[in-house]
Design an enzyme around this catalytic site. Structure first.
Site, PDB file in Angstrom:
ATOM      1  N   ASP A   8       0.887  -1.167   0.000  1.00  0.00           N
ATOM      2  CA  ASP A   8       0.000   0.000   0.000  1.00  0.00           C
ATOM      3  C   ASP A   8       0.929   1.222   0.000  1.00  0.00           C
ATOM      4  O   ASP A   8       2.140   1.099  -0.252  1.00  0.00           O
ATOM      5  CB  ASP A   8      -0.995  -0.024   1.167  1.00  0.00           C
ATOM      6  CG  ASP A   8      -0.356   0.189   2.530  1.00  0.00           C
ATOM      7  OD1 ASP A   8       0.891   0.263   2.620  1.00  0.00           O
ATOM      8  OD2 ASP A   8      -1.102   0.284   3.527  1.00  0.00           O
ATOM      9  N   HIS A   9       0.379   2.403   0.292  1.00  0.00           N
ATOM     10  CA  HIS A   9       1.203   3.611   0.272  1.00  0.00           C
ATOM     11  C   HIS A   9       2.292   3.561   1.346  1.00  0.00           C
ATOM     12  O   HIS A   9       3.403   4.054   1.135  1.00  0.00           O
ATOM     13  CB  HIS A   9       0.330   4.857   0.467  1.00  0.00           C
ATOM     14  CG  HIS A   9      -0.569   4.765   1.661  1.00  0.00           C
ATOM     15  ND1 HIS A   9      -1.699   3.965   1.668  1.00  0.00           N
ATOM     16  CD2 HIS A   9      -0.499   5.334   2.887  1.00  0.00           C
ATOM     17  CE1 HIS A   9      -2.283   4.067   2.853  1.00  0.00           C
ATOM     18  NE2 HIS A   9      -1.572   4.880   3.612  1.00  0.00           N
ATOM     19  N   CYS A  65       2.922  -3.359   3.929  1.00  0.00           N
ATOM     20  CA  CYS A  65       2.137  -2.179   4.311  1.00  0.00           C
ATOM     21  C   CYS A  65       2.860  -1.531   5.488  1.00  0.00           C
ATOM     22  O   CYS A  65       4.053  -1.738   5.687  1.00  0.00           O
ATOM     23  CB  CYS A  65       0.675  -2.514   4.581  1.00  0.00           C
ATOM     24  SG  CYS A  65       0.339  -3.558   6.015  1.00  0.00           S
ATOM     25  N   GLY A  66       2.164  -0.702   6.260  1.00  0.00           N
ATOM     26  CA  GLY A  66       2.840  -0.038   7.359  1.00  0.00           C
ATOM     27  C   GLY A  66       3.366  -1.032   8.379  1.00  0.00           C
ATOM     28  O   GLY A  66       4.524  -0.996   8.787  1.00  0.00           O
ATOM     29  N   THR A  67       2.476  -1.931   8.794  1.00  0.00           N
ATOM     30  CA  THR A  67       2.847  -2.939   9.786  1.00  0.00           C
ATOM     31  C   THR A  67       2.918  -4.355   9.220  1.00  0.00           C
ATOM     32  O   THR A  67       3.524  -5.233   9.842  1.00  0.00           O
ATOM     33  CB  THR A  67       1.782  -2.977  10.902  1.00  0.00           C
ATOM     34  OG1 THR A  67       0.514  -3.278  10.288  1.00  0.00           O
ATOM     35  CG2 THR A  67       1.711  -1.652  11.648  1.00  0.00           C
ATOM     36  N   GLY A  68       2.240  -4.601   8.116  1.00  0.00           N
ATOM     37  CA  GLY A  68       2.042  -5.952   7.593  1.00  0.00           C
ATOM     38  C   GLY A  68       0.756  -6.582   8.096  1.00  0.00           C
ATOM     39  O   GLY A  68       0.298  -7.593   7.555  1.00  0.00           O
ATOM     40  N   GLY A  70      -2.605  -5.578   8.354  1.00  0.00           N
ATOM     41  CA  GLY A  70      -3.816  -5.557   7.525  1.00  0.00           C
ATOM     42  C   GLY A  70      -3.667  -6.431   6.293  1.00  0.00           C
ATOM     43  O   GLY A  70      -4.632  -7.088   5.858  1.00  0.00           O
ATOM     44  N   HIS A  98       7.518 -24.819   9.510  1.00  0.00           N
ATOM     45  CA  HIS A  98       6.448 -25.424  10.316  1.00  0.00           C
ATOM     46  C   HIS A  98       5.058 -25.156   9.741  1.00  0.00           C
ATOM     47  O   HIS A  98       4.160 -25.973   9.933  1.00  0.00           O
ATOM     48  CB  HIS A  98       6.495 -24.891  11.753  1.00  0.00           C
ATOM     49  CG  HIS A  98       7.656 -25.399  12.532  1.00  0.00           C
ATOM     50  ND1 HIS A  98       7.791 -25.210  13.889  1.00  0.00           N
ATOM     51  CD2 HIS A  98       8.764 -26.104  12.143  1.00  0.00           C
ATOM     52  CE1 HIS A  98       8.922 -25.771  14.310  1.00  0.00           C
ATOM     53  NE2 HIS A  98       9.532 -26.302  13.270  1.00  0.00           N
ATOM     54  N   ARG A 109       7.178   0.353   7.579  1.00  0.00           N
ATOM     55  CA  ARG A 109       7.403   1.507   8.455  1.00  0.00           C
ATOM     56  C   ARG A 109       8.281   1.195   9.656  1.00  0.00           C
ATOM     57  O   ARG A 109       8.947   2.076  10.177  1.00  0.00           O
ATOM     58  CB  ARG A 109       6.066   2.062   8.960  1.00  0.00           C
ATOM     59  CG  ARG A 109       5.341   2.900   7.927  1.00  0.00           C
ATOM     60  CD  ARG A 109       4.119   3.578   8.509  1.00  0.00           C
ATOM     61  NE  ARG A 109       3.520   4.497   7.545  1.00  0.00           N
ATOM     62  CZ  ARG A 109       2.232   4.810   7.495  1.00  0.00           C
ATOM     63  NH1 ARG A 109       1.403   4.262   8.359  1.00  0.00           N
ATOM     64  NH2 ARG A 109       1.786   5.644   6.591  1.00  0.00           N
ATOM     65  N   ARG A 132       5.432 -34.165  10.929  1.00  0.00           N
ATOM     66  CA  ARG A 132       4.363 -33.884  11.892  1.00  0.00           C
ATOM     67  C   ARG A 132       3.693 -32.540  11.619  1.00  0.00           C
ATOM     68  O   ARG A 132       2.563 -32.302  12.049  1.00  0.00           O
ATOM     69  CB  ARG A 132       4.903 -33.919  13.317  1.00  0.00           C
ATOM     70  CG  ARG A 132       5.840 -32.774  13.671  1.00  0.00           C
ATOM     71  CD  ARG A 132       6.417 -32.951  15.064  1.00  0.00           C
ATOM     72  NE  ARG A 132       7.195 -31.806  15.505  1.00  0.00           N
ATOM     73  CZ  ARG A 132       8.464 -31.566  15.130  1.00  0.00           C
ATOM     74  NH1 ARG A 132       9.070 -32.399  14.289  1.00  0.00           N
ATOM     75  NH2 ARG A 132       9.110 -30.510  15.589  1.00  0.00           N
ATOM     76  N   HIS A 133       4.402 -31.656  10.901  1.00  0.00           N
ATOM     77  CA  HIS A 133       3.818 -30.341  10.619  1.00  0.00           C
ATOM     78  C   HIS A 133       2.750 -30.404   9.530  1.00  0.00           C
ATOM     79  O   HIS A 133       1.889 -29.540   9.458  1.00  0.00           O
ATOM     80  CB  HIS A 133       4.914 -29.350  10.227  1.00  0.00           C
ATOM     81  CG  HIS A 133       5.928 -29.176  11.304  1.00  0.00           C
ATOM     82  ND1 HIS A 133       5.623 -28.575  12.515  1.00  0.00           N
ATOM     83  CD2 HIS A 133       7.221 -29.555  11.391  1.00  0.00           C
ATOM     84  CE1 HIS A 133       6.698 -28.582  13.286  1.00  0.00           C
ATOM     85  NE2 HIS A 133       7.679 -29.177  12.632  1.00  0.00           N
ATOM     86  N   ARG A 136      -0.723 -30.668  10.872  1.00  0.00           N
ATOM     87  CA  ARG A 136      -1.120 -29.417  11.530  1.00  0.00           C
ATOM     88  C   ARG A 136      -1.536 -28.389  10.486  1.00  0.00           C
ATOM     89  O   ARG A 136      -2.512 -27.652  10.674  1.00  0.00           O
ATOM     90  CB  ARG A 136       0.021 -28.899  12.394  1.00  0.00           C
ATOM     91  CG  ARG A 136       0.328 -29.835  13.551  1.00  0.00           C
ATOM     92  CD  ARG A 136       1.608 -29.483  14.261  1.00  0.00           C
ATOM     93  NE  ARG A 136       1.863 -30.468  15.327  1.00  0.00           N
ATOM     94  CZ  ARG A 136       3.028 -30.606  15.931  1.00  0.00           C
ATOM     95  NH1 ARG A 136       4.055 -29.843  15.587  1.00  0.00           N
ATOM     96  NH2 ARG A 136       3.187 -31.501  16.878  1.00  0.00           N
TER      97      ARG A 136
HETATM   98  C1  RB5 Z   1      -1.868   2.688   6.598  1.00  0.00           C
HETATM   99  O1  RB5 Z   1      -1.821   3.891   7.309  1.00  0.00           O
HETATM  100  C2  RB5 Z   1      -1.719   1.502   7.542  1.00  0.00           C
HETATM  101  O2  RB5 Z   1      -2.849   1.385   8.333  1.00  0.00           O
HETATM  102  C3  RB5 Z   1      -1.443   0.250   6.762  1.00  0.00           C
HETATM  103  O3  RB5 Z   1      -0.308   0.414   5.977  1.00  0.00           O
HETATM  104  C4  RB5 Z   1      -1.197  -1.016   7.556  1.00  0.00           C
HETATM  105  O4  RB5 Z   1      -0.219  -0.792   8.536  1.00  0.00           O
HETATM  106  C5  RB5 Z   1      -2.383  -1.705   8.068  1.00  0.00           C
HETATM  107  O5  RB5 Z   1      -2.316  -2.808   8.600  1.00  0.00           O
END
Ligand code: RB5
Length: 146
Positions: A8-9, A65-68, A70, A98, A109, A132-133, A136
């Protein structure tokens, strides 16, 4: 392997460098967007990569994305996808060995590019342990047919 990549952005700044890194390892990359860092909704791009993996157009997916977070939540809604947010190479290794993960979700970010490259390398080079994995992982996938 054929690798589908999108962001994303918030992940856009790392997308092309990560693509270049994956190509330098000898893989074929399909860039599923976006084309610039205009604000977009991560779910739209997670869907594109998940569809490519499920349809067989790609062997694995990489989302940024920002955190991964979403990206992973969205990709995991697709039957056949095992996506996870990964912040260390060790977790990338275990996510493959696994869990037979097929889509890795990166933070653009909070995790620097060089570390994301090592995470991606480990994701691409680590085989599934099976054994074994395997049973699962089969249980993870039961929800796909509910
Ligand atoms: C965008 O601001 C942010 O919410 C998105 O990149 C992501 O981190 C969501 O999980």
């Amino acid at each position: 392997m054929r690798i589908a990549v999108a962001s994303d952005h918030a992940g856009f700044i790392q997308k092309q460098p990560v693509i270049d890194f994956i190509e330098s390892l000898g893989h074929e990359v399909t860039d599923l967007g976006p084309a610039n860092d205009d604000r977009v909704d991560y779910a739209d791009f997670a869907d594109k990569v998940a569809d490519a993996v499920v349809n067989g157009d790609a062997d694995r997916g990489v989302l940024i994305c920002g955190t991964g977070i979403g990206m992973a939540m969205t990709a995991d809604k697709h039957p056949g996808i095992r996506a996870a947010v990964v912040q260390t190479p060790q977790f990338a290794e275990l996510m493959r060995a696994h869990n037979d993960g097929n889509v890795i979700c990166l933070s653009g970010r909070f995790v620097p590019y060089a570390l994301n490259c090592e995470i991606v390398r480990t994701f691409l080079e680590t085989p599934f342990d099976g054994g074994r994995h395997a049973q699962r992982v089969e249980k993870i996938m039961r929800a796909d047919s509910l």
